[in-house]
Design a protein around this motif. Structure first.
Motif, PDB file in Angstrom:
ATOM      1  N   LYS A 118       5.962  -2.623  12.587  1.00 16.16           N
ATOM      2  CA  LYS A 118       6.613  -3.225  11.431  1.00 16.16           C
ATOM      3  C   LYS A 118       8.009  -3.646  11.849  1.00 16.16           C
ATOM      4  O   LYS A 118       8.786  -2.836  12.356  1.00 16.16           O
ATOM      5  CB  LYS A 118       6.682  -2.238  10.269  1.00 16.16           C
TER       6      LYS A 118
ATOM      7  N   GLN B  88      -8.908  -9.891  12.288  1.00 18.92           N
ATOM      8  CA  GLN B  88      -7.697 -10.287  11.574  1.00 18.92           C
ATOM      9  C   GLN B  88      -7.891 -11.551  10.728  1.00 18.92           C
ATOM     10  O   GLN B  88      -7.001 -11.933   9.980  1.00 18.92           O
ATOM     11  CB  GLN B  88      -6.556 -10.552  12.574  1.00 18.92           C
TER      12      GLN B  88
ATOM     13  N   GLU C 116       4.386  -7.650  10.209  1.00 19.44           N
ATOM     14  CA  GLU C 116       3.633  -6.695  11.025  1.00 19.44           C
ATOM     15  C   GLU C 116       3.066  -7.447  12.227  1.00 19.44           C
ATOM     16  O   GLU C 116       2.481  -8.514  12.068  1.00 19.44           O
ATOM     17  CB  GLU C 116       2.482  -6.058  10.232  1.00 19.44           C
TER      18      GLU C 116
ATOM     19  N   GLU D 178      -5.978   0.380  16.632  1.00 16.30           N
ATOM     20  CA  GLU D 178      -5.319  -0.938  16.593  1.00 16.30           C
ATOM     21  C   GLU D 178      -4.026  -0.823  15.781  1.00 16.30           C
ATOM     22  O   GLU D 178      -3.999  -1.056  14.572  1.00 16.30           O
ATOM     23  CB  GLU D 178      -6.241  -1.994  15.972  1.00 16.30           C
ATOM     24  N   ASP D 179      -2.940  -0.432  16.466  1.00 11.84           N
ATOM     25  CA  ASP D 179      -1.664  -0.203  15.790  1.00 11.84           C
ATOM     26  C   ASP D 179      -0.891  -1.510  15.589  1.00 11.84           C
ATOM     27  O   ASP D 179      -1.160  -2.532  16.237  1.00 11.84           O
ATOM     28  CB  ASP D 179      -0.791   0.755  16.604  1.00 11.84           C
ATOM     29  N   ALA D 180       0.082  -1.424  14.697  1.00  9.53           N
ATOM     30  CA  ALA D 180       0.977  -2.562  14.461  1.00  9.53           C
ATOM     31  C   ALA D 180       2.418  -2.078  14.457  1.00  9.53           C
ATOM     32  O   ALA D 180       2.692  -0.914  14.150  1.00  9.53           O
ATOM     33  CB  ALA D 180       0.653  -3.234  13.132  1.00  9.53           C
TER      34      ALA D 180
ATOM     35  N   ASP E  34       0.891  -7.103  16.071  1.00  3.71           N
ATOM     36  CA  ASP E  34       0.007  -6.321  16.942  1.00  3.71           C
ATOM     37  C   ASP E  34       0.848  -5.600  17.995  1.00  3.71           C
ATOM     38  O   ASP E  34       1.580  -6.232  18.765  1.00  3.71           O
ATOM     39  CB  ASP E  34      -0.996  -7.265  17.603  1.00  3.71           C
TER      40      ASP E  34
ATOM     41  N   LEU F 209       2.866   1.388  12.742  1.00  6.38           N
ATOM     42  CA  LEU F 209       1.839   1.588  11.728  1.00  6.38           C
ATOM     43  C   LEU F 209       0.530   1.918  12.438  1.00  6.38           C
ATOM     44  O   LEU F 209      -0.125   1.046  13.010  1.00  6.38           O
ATOM     45  CB  LEU F 209       1.687   0.330  10.872  1.00  6.38           C
ATOM     46  N   LYS F 210       0.166   3.187  12.419  1.00  5.15           N
ATOM     47  CA  LYS F 210      -1.019   3.657  13.149  1.00  5.15           C
ATOM     48  C   LYS F 210      -2.297   3.092  12.528  1.00  5.15           C
ATOM     49  O   LYS F 210      -2.449   3.046  11.313  1.00  5.15           O
ATOM     50  CB  LYS F 210      -1.074   5.186  13.132  1.00  5.15           C
ATOM     51  N   ASP F 211      -3.210   2.669  13.408  1.00  8.98           N
ATOM     52  CA  ASP F 211      -4.542   2.193  13.015  1.00  8.98           C
ATOM     53  C   ASP F 211      -4.461   1.089  11.944  1.00  8.98           C
ATOM     54  O   ASP F 211      -5.319   0.995  11.058  1.00  8.98           O
ATOM     55  CB  ASP F 211      -5.393   3.361  12.483  1.00  8.98           C
ATOM     56  N   TYR F 212      -3.468   0.248  12.025  1.00 11.07           N
ATOM     57  CA  TYR F 212      -3.213  -0.758  10.981  1.00 11.07           C
ATOM     58  C   TYR F 212      -4.332  -1.798  10.915  1.00 11.07           C
ATOM     59  O   TYR F 212      -4.766  -2.191   9.842  1.00 11.07           O
ATOM     60  CB  TYR F 212      -1.867  -1.445  11.251  1.00 11.07           C
ATOM     61  N   TYR F 213      -4.787  -2.258  12.083  1.00 11.38           N
ATOM     62  CA  TYR F 213      -5.833  -3.274  12.118  1.00 11.38           C
ATOM     63  C   TYR F 213      -7.229  -2.659  12.267  1.00 11.38           C
ATOM     64  O   TYR F 213      -8.230  -3.363  12.197  1.00 11.38           O
ATOM     65  CB  TYR F 213      -5.595  -4.238  13.280  1.00 11.38           C
TER      66      TYR F 213
END
Length: 652
Positions: free
Chosen positions: A145, A28, A110, A141-143, A112, A133-137
């Motif tokens: 919103k 990040q 957003e 690793e979802d986030a 974690d 938000l799937k696989d954001y990071y």
């Protein structure tokens, strides 16, 4: 701990890199290159929170992305040793205030999806979950919103007027277009630290040295806020000689307004530029221009004539009970201005009033020229509105006043200029330029003192003048009424007899008359000057068959001579040099310097405020760039007046 929020600078890069390493996982973290790009971005804004003290320490940072209708918090980071003491909430509150003040609809973030502690923290700060938000990071690793809904602000009621008072609960007047806040909030709320678009009305219970009232006005000046009363006004009210000096010019108005008062002592209370006393409105307007305070009392005494004995600032606690209703009435009228009640499609940064007279036969700018000024203002992100003398009470709605009507000390143009200055507006023409340019006696004296060559000049004084003083004069001569303009009030005389007749005529209007040698030239140079720099150059030719540029007695429909606008580089160097020197003695505003080049010598005829700028004439060389330069000057003056520094940071 006292905190301060500021916009970041390039010198903060090392701190921001350290903060990234201490606050975020490697996946990040922002690289140093990306941090540097953020600082240069027009889309992002990086804010630093510091401890506010003698040895200021940076504690954390907030990165914002600014969209058309939403703010997005990209990141908030606090150094580990300063976490869990409320600094994060302080930053979030700052963003909420910013969003509400600038009419953003929502704030987005957003988070974690695995960080339940952080998610709950945002929820306690009013954020709600919108989506996952799937696989954001990264993979797996979802986030979440999340969104904070901003308070809906009715654009008709939006205001930047702040009434600062010790105890806001004592302000009992509803329906006033001003936000009422406590001294503590004004001092500590970060939105009032960094945003300069506020107008402060300091109604504290005391203005004594080092009291809260004193510091509110002092802080407002440092923050670039327009404030009434200013710290200078507070100080001046304690100096009787300053009061008497300021009131000297309105002596006649005072005695005319109070002529019917039978007593030898009179008190006049003025609230927001108005009073409950009938028949003294013109006096009240003048007093409010001189003594810039929301509430004040003027004490007059009469000996041979009325004079001001004392002026003191009032606070709400000092207002008589039977006057409280007037406070409400006048405050409501003062703040609830017409232009506050109309919405705009475009949100301009600053507002400019352009004073004009649609019926003036020879205005300083033609209709096309005026429209060019408006277009230039719009290109610069400024709202420009044409106003007339009927709009005197609207002045405090603007950030600047640009006068495009022929100025005079004895009419409303000077009153507009003086009031605008008193209200804290940027003003072109400023009142001092009008005063200095309107009087040729002043100019003759100051040019002589600074060894600027002018046509040989003497000043005749009524009751002292003797006809024999004309015996040794070299005719022809030019006699001028000191405040003459556009060739009016100027008479050429060829002998002593003509001079005596002309002087008798001119002495009826003025106690002093300027007498100059006649220097003929085919044309006068007019050098336009702005901010002590040359702006344009024109040759103004004499009217056909006449010795002046304007021939008001001629039978031609066009009573002025021809003109030729040339590039500054084509003007003799000495003409530019002398023109700039003469203008600098008047001020740093917008001037037209008239000069003659005769037998290799440069003579200054006069410096004019409010110079002509007409489409097709003065703008012939620069075209729209001429209007842009003038509007840019006004814009920069507004920025300087608000103490806005030009630094390399991310901004909205």
């Amino acid at each position: 701990m006292n905190l301060n929020i500021r916009k970041s600078q390039t010198c903060d890069i090392d701190f921001l890199e350290k903060l990234e390493i201490n606050s975020f996982s490697p996946i990040q973290q922002n690289s140093k290159i990306n941090i540097r790009r953020s600082l240069k971005s027009n889309f992002q804004e990086v804010l630093i929170v510091d401890s506010d003290g003698v040895s200021s320490t940076s504690l954390g940072a907030l990165v914002l992305f600014k969209y058309k209708s939403a703010l997005r918090i990209y990141s908030i980071a606090i150094l580990p040793e300063y976490q869990n003491i409320g600094i994060g909430s302080y930053l979030v509150d700052y963003v909420k205030n910013m969003a509400n003040e600038n009419e953003y609809k929502n704030i987005l973030i957003e988070v974690d999806a695995k960080n339940n502690k952080l998610i709950n923290w945002y929820k306690t700060n009013g954020f709600k979950q919108l989506s996952v938000l799937k696989d954001y990071y990264g993979i797996g690793e979802d986030a979440l919103k999340m969104e904070y809904k901003c308070k809906a602000i009715d654009a008709r009621k939006k205001t930047n007027n702040l009434i600062v008072i010790n105890q806001p609960n004592k302000w009992l007047f509803p329906d006033v277009n001003a936000k009422v806040i406590s001294v503590k909030e004004y001092i500590s709320n970060p939105i009032y630290h960094t945003c300069s678009d506020f107008r402060i009305f300091n109604l504290c219970s005391s203005y004594k040295y080092q009291s809260y009232g004193y510091y509110v006005s002092l802080l407002a000046a440092a923050r670039g806020h327009r404030v009434i009363p200013s710290s200078v006004t507070i100080r001046d009210f304690k100096l009787l000689n300053v009061i008497h000096s300021a009131a000297y010019d309105i002596d006649e108005i005072i005695n005319k307004a109070l002529d019917k008062i039978k007593a030898d002592r009179f008190h006049l209370n003025i609230y927001f530029g108005q009073t409950s006393v009938k028949g003294v409105s013109s006096l009240v307007n003048k007093l409010y221009q001189l003594f810039e305070a929301p509430l004040f009392e003027v004490e007059f005494i009469k000996h041979d004539k009325w004079i001001i004995k004392n002026v003191k600032i009032l606070t709400l606690s000092k207002i008589p009970d039977d006057e409280i209703d007037y406070i409400y009435e006048f405050a409501r009228k003062y703040f609830n201005k017409r232009r506050f009640n109309k919405t705009r499609i475009i949100n301009y940064k600053y507002d400019i009033a352009i004073l004009t007279d649609p019926n003036e036969p020879t205005p300083p700018s033609c209709k096309t020229g005026l429209q060019e000024f408006k277009n230039a203002a719009n290109r610069r992100g400024l709202y420009a509105e044409f106003i007339t003398k009927a709009d005197f009470d609207k002045l405090n709605e603007f950030d600047a006043l640009f006068i495009r009507e022929t100025t005079s000390v004895n009419n409303h143009t000077y009153e507009f200029s003086r009031m605008a200055y008193a209200e804290g507006l940027v003003v072109i023409d400023d009142p001092w330029s009008i005063l200095r340019c309107s009087n040729k006696i002043f100019q003759n004296e100051i040019f002589r003192k600074h060894k600027i060559l002018t046509p040989e000049t003497i000043v005749f004084t009524k009751n002292i003048f003797e006809k024999k003083s004309l015996d040794n004069m070299n005719f022809p001569l030019v006699l001028k009424q000191p405040d003459s303009a556009f060739s009016l009030g100027i008479i050429k005389v060829d002998n002593k007899e003509e001079a005596v007749v002309a002087l008798n005529q001119l002495f009826k209007k003025s106690d002093m008359v300027v007498c100059q040698e006649f220097l003929y030239s085919e044309y006068d140079w007019r050098i336009g000057v702005l901010d002590n720099e040359p702006l344009f150059a024109c040759k103004y030719f004499m009217s056909k068959g006449h010795w002046q540029i304007y021939n008001w007695k001629g039978e031609e429909e066009d009573n002025s001579g021809d003109s030729e606008t040339v590039d500054i580089s084509a003007v003799p160097e000495e003409v530019i040099k002398i023109g700039l020197k003469a203008a600098a003695l008047i001020g740093d505003g917008l001037y037209g310097v008239d000069l003659k080049l005769v037998n290799g010598k440069v003579y200054v005829v006069e410096v004019n405020d409010n110079p002509n700028i007409d489409a097709g004439i003065e703008d012939f060389v620069l075209k729209e760039k001429l209007y842009d330069q003038i509007i840019d000057s006004i814009y920069n003056r507004i920025e300087i007046s608000k103490n806005i520094q030009k630094i390399n940071f991310r901004h909205k």
